[in-house]
Design a protein around this motif. Structure first.
Motif, PDB file in Angstrom:
ATOM      1  N   HIS A  67      43.154  51.059  43.771  1.00 44.96           N
ATOM      2  CA  HIS A  67      42.376  51.715  45.143  1.00 44.96           C
ATOM      3  C   HIS A  67      41.038  50.829  45.267  1.00 44.96           C
ATOM      4  CE1 HIS A  67      40.624  54.428  43.610  1.00 44.96           C
ATOM      5  NE2 HIS A  67      40.915  55.111  43.429  1.00 44.96           N
ATOM      6  N   GLY A  98      39.308  45.956  45.979  1.00 48.91           N
ATOM      7  CA  GLY A  98      39.153  45.285  47.911  1.00 48.91           C
ATOM      8  C   GLY A  98      37.304  45.380  47.896  1.00 48.91           C
ATOM      9  N   ARG A  99      37.304  44.917  49.061  1.00 49.57           N
ATOM     10  CA  ARG A  99      35.880  45.293  49.765  1.00 49.57           C
ATOM     11  C   ARG A  99      34.672  45.755  49.194  1.00 49.57           C
ATOM     12  NH1 ARG A  99      36.619  41.546  54.356  1.00 49.57           N
ATOM     13  NH2 ARG A  99      38.392  41.574  55.415  1.00 49.57           N
ATOM     14  N   LEU A 138      39.191  41.442  44.930  1.00 49.45           N
ATOM     15  CA  LEU A 138      40.017  41.226  44.700  1.00 49.45           C
ATOM     16  C   LEU A 138      40.037  39.869  43.560  1.00 49.45           C
ATOM     17  CD1 LEU A 138      43.018  42.482  45.381  1.00 49.45           C
ATOM     18  CD2 LEU A 138      43.305  40.759  46.655  1.00 49.45           C
ATOM     19  N   THR A 172      49.397  44.371  43.891  1.00 49.24           N
ATOM     20  CA  THR A 172      47.988  44.740  44.066  1.00 49.24           C
ATOM     21  C   THR A 172      47.994  43.503  42.847  1.00 49.24           C
ATOM     22  OG1 THR A 172      47.393  46.873  43.942  1.00 49.24           O
ATOM     23  CG2 THR A 172      45.442  45.327  43.956  1.00 49.24           C
ATOM     24  N   ASP A 182      48.540  40.141  44.860  1.00 42.86           N
ATOM     25  CA  ASP A 182      47.989  40.341  46.555  1.00 42.86           C
ATOM     26  C   ASP A 182      46.943  39.456  45.664  1.00 42.86           C
ATOM     27  OD1 ASP A 182      49.632  41.599  48.396  1.00 42.86           O
ATOM     28  OD2 ASP A 182      48.093  43.348  47.839  1.00 42.86           O
ATOM     29  N   ARG A 191      45.368  35.226  47.580  1.00 42.39           N
ATOM     30  CA  ARG A 191      43.650  35.489  47.874  1.00 42.39           C
ATOM     31  C   ARG A 191      43.088  34.071  47.328  1.00 42.39           C
ATOM     32  NH1 ARG A 191      39.540  39.361  49.719  1.00 42.39           N
ATOM     33  NH2 ARG A 191      41.498  39.970  50.535  1.00 42.39           N
TER      34      ARG A 191
END
Length: 426
Positions: A329, A332-333, A339, A362, A365, A369
């Motif tokens: 968590h 992210g942004r 990320l 994660t 991901d 990206r």
């Protein structure tokens, strides 16, 4: 050195000057996303260099140093033969002397049936452009020059013109830089250039006290392989006009065993030329080895605390790399860790820390990206794209995504521009 007077000048093909940009492993490449815009310093980030090192088997990186590699930018002057179409009268007059063995203005006028005044003007022009000489031991006798004979032989009018070249020489060894360092993607900074923010401070200076020796320019001009060093073979009489101090941003990675790996914008992977320079200037390596640095664990404990990442678990891997494992968590942004930085490195005081997450999804991901960003790299081929994505996946220890999976991910995420770039690579 005094500056010689100049006549007509021209820039010859192949004379290239430093610019900005770069390429390499990962989404932004060595260009570094978000490091500036037009007219700003576009220098690649140190963590990209570390990613490249981590992809090399049996290499154990110890420290990374961002340095200003000193060089000399030398303005040099030369001549070259410019080919132009012949004027009809000039062509026949010159052929009359070269092939017809005519030797005087009167002989030319009688042979071609032209007025003496017209022939005189034509001869004066041919003398002026270096095709004829009229000052031999016999007054009034015309003789062709080597340039004039070559013009008749090739059917074009060769005219000597002047060219100005900006050349680069290493400040330690005075070796000329290869042509790849003149690419527009390579950022070379002059000492006189105004600062752009505080980015100059990112690179520690290396200093050479050796003054530039202009003999290096003459030596380069006489080399048969001078085209490798941004001097077109058609140039003649290369000589220096002036020199200015400058430097090349470089990341030097000190690895186990004392070797140094170099990374600049001139190479998508290692800059072998700068590595050779390191080998020829042992004082550089000694300087790097002499820096003790701060205790690695303490450095990263403080860094994690300062960035609100106190939940990170620090560990030193068997290859000596420090890794901070963070919960999923925390990526992210903003204000979270981006990320695309997952699996990459944070550098501080020549030490480096890999940011990690144990959650495999994660990390997968993060690979997708970065793959979308790689697809947007200008001029990239499908093979280069596949290799770059595979390198990122290996770095993050996940399976390499298929091309169809990436297309589907781009469509689902609404990344229209990235989707178009991927489709162009089919």
């Amino acid at each position: 050195m005094s500056r010689p007077s100049t006549g007509a000048s021209a820039r010859t093909p192949g004379a290239r000057t430093p610019g900005a940009g770069g390429a390499g492993l990962g989404g932004a490449g060595l260009g570094g996303a978000g490091l500036g815009g037009a007219g700003e310093w576009l220098v690649f980030p140190d963590y990209r260099a570390l990613e490249l090192v981590m992809a090399m088997p049996e290499i154990r990186p110890l420290r990374v140093f961002s340095v200003r590699w000193p060089l000399w930018q030398v303005e040099a002057q030369a001549t070259f033969e410019d080919s132009q179409p012949f004027d009809v009268v000039d062509h026949f007059l010159l052929r009359g002397i070269v092939d017809g063995l005519l030797r005087t203005t009167d002989e030319l006028a009688r042979f071609f049936g032209l007025s003496r005044s017209l022939v005189t003007r034509g001869v004066e022009h041919l003398v002026h452009i270096g095709h004829l000489v009229a000052d031999g031991p016999e007054p009034g006798v015309l003789r062709p020059t080597e340039l004039g004979s070559a013009s008749v032989r090739d059917g074009v009018r060769y005219v000597l013109k002047e060219s100005r070249q900006l050349l680069m020489f290493d400040a330690f060894t005075h070796r000329p830089f290869p042509r790849v360092h003149y690419d527009s993607a390579v950022r070379v900074v002059t000492d006189a250039e105004p600062k752009a923010g505080d980015r100059r401070a990112w690179f520690r200076p290396l200093t050479s006290v050796r003054p530039f020796e202009f003999d290096a320019v003459w030596a380069l001009g006489s080399r048969p392989d001078r085209e490798r060093f941004n001097v077109p073979s058609r140039l003649r009489n290369l000589h220096p006009v002036g020199a200015a101090a400058a430097w090349l941003p470089a990341h030097l990675v000190l690895v186990e065993g004392g070797a140094v790996l170099a990374f600049t914008q001139a190479a998508q992977e290692r800059d072998r030329f700068v590595e050779e320079l390191c080998g020829q200037t042992p004082q550089v390596v000694h300087t790097l080895l002499g820096e003790s640095g701060v205790d690695a664990r303490q450095t990263w404990v403080e860094w994690l605390r300062a960035h609100g990442l106190g939940q990170g678990v620090l560990a030193e891997l068997p290859n000596g790399v420090w890794r901070a494992t963070l919960p999923a968590h925390m990526f992210g942004r903003p204000p979270l860790q981006p990320l695309h930085r997952l699996g990459s490195f944070q550098v501080k005081d020549t030490r480096f820390l890999q940011l990690w997450c144990d959650d495999e999804q994660t990390r997968a991901d993060a690979v997708r990206r970065r793959a979308l960003a790689i697809a947007r790299r200008y001029g990239i081929t499908r093979t280069e794209f596949d290799d770059s994505v595979a390198a990122v996946a290996n770095l993050l220890e996940v399976l390499v995504p298929t091309f169809d999976e990436l297309l589907e991910h781009a469509a689902e995420s609404g990344a229209t521009a990235q989707l178009r770039s991927l489709e162009a690579l089919r």
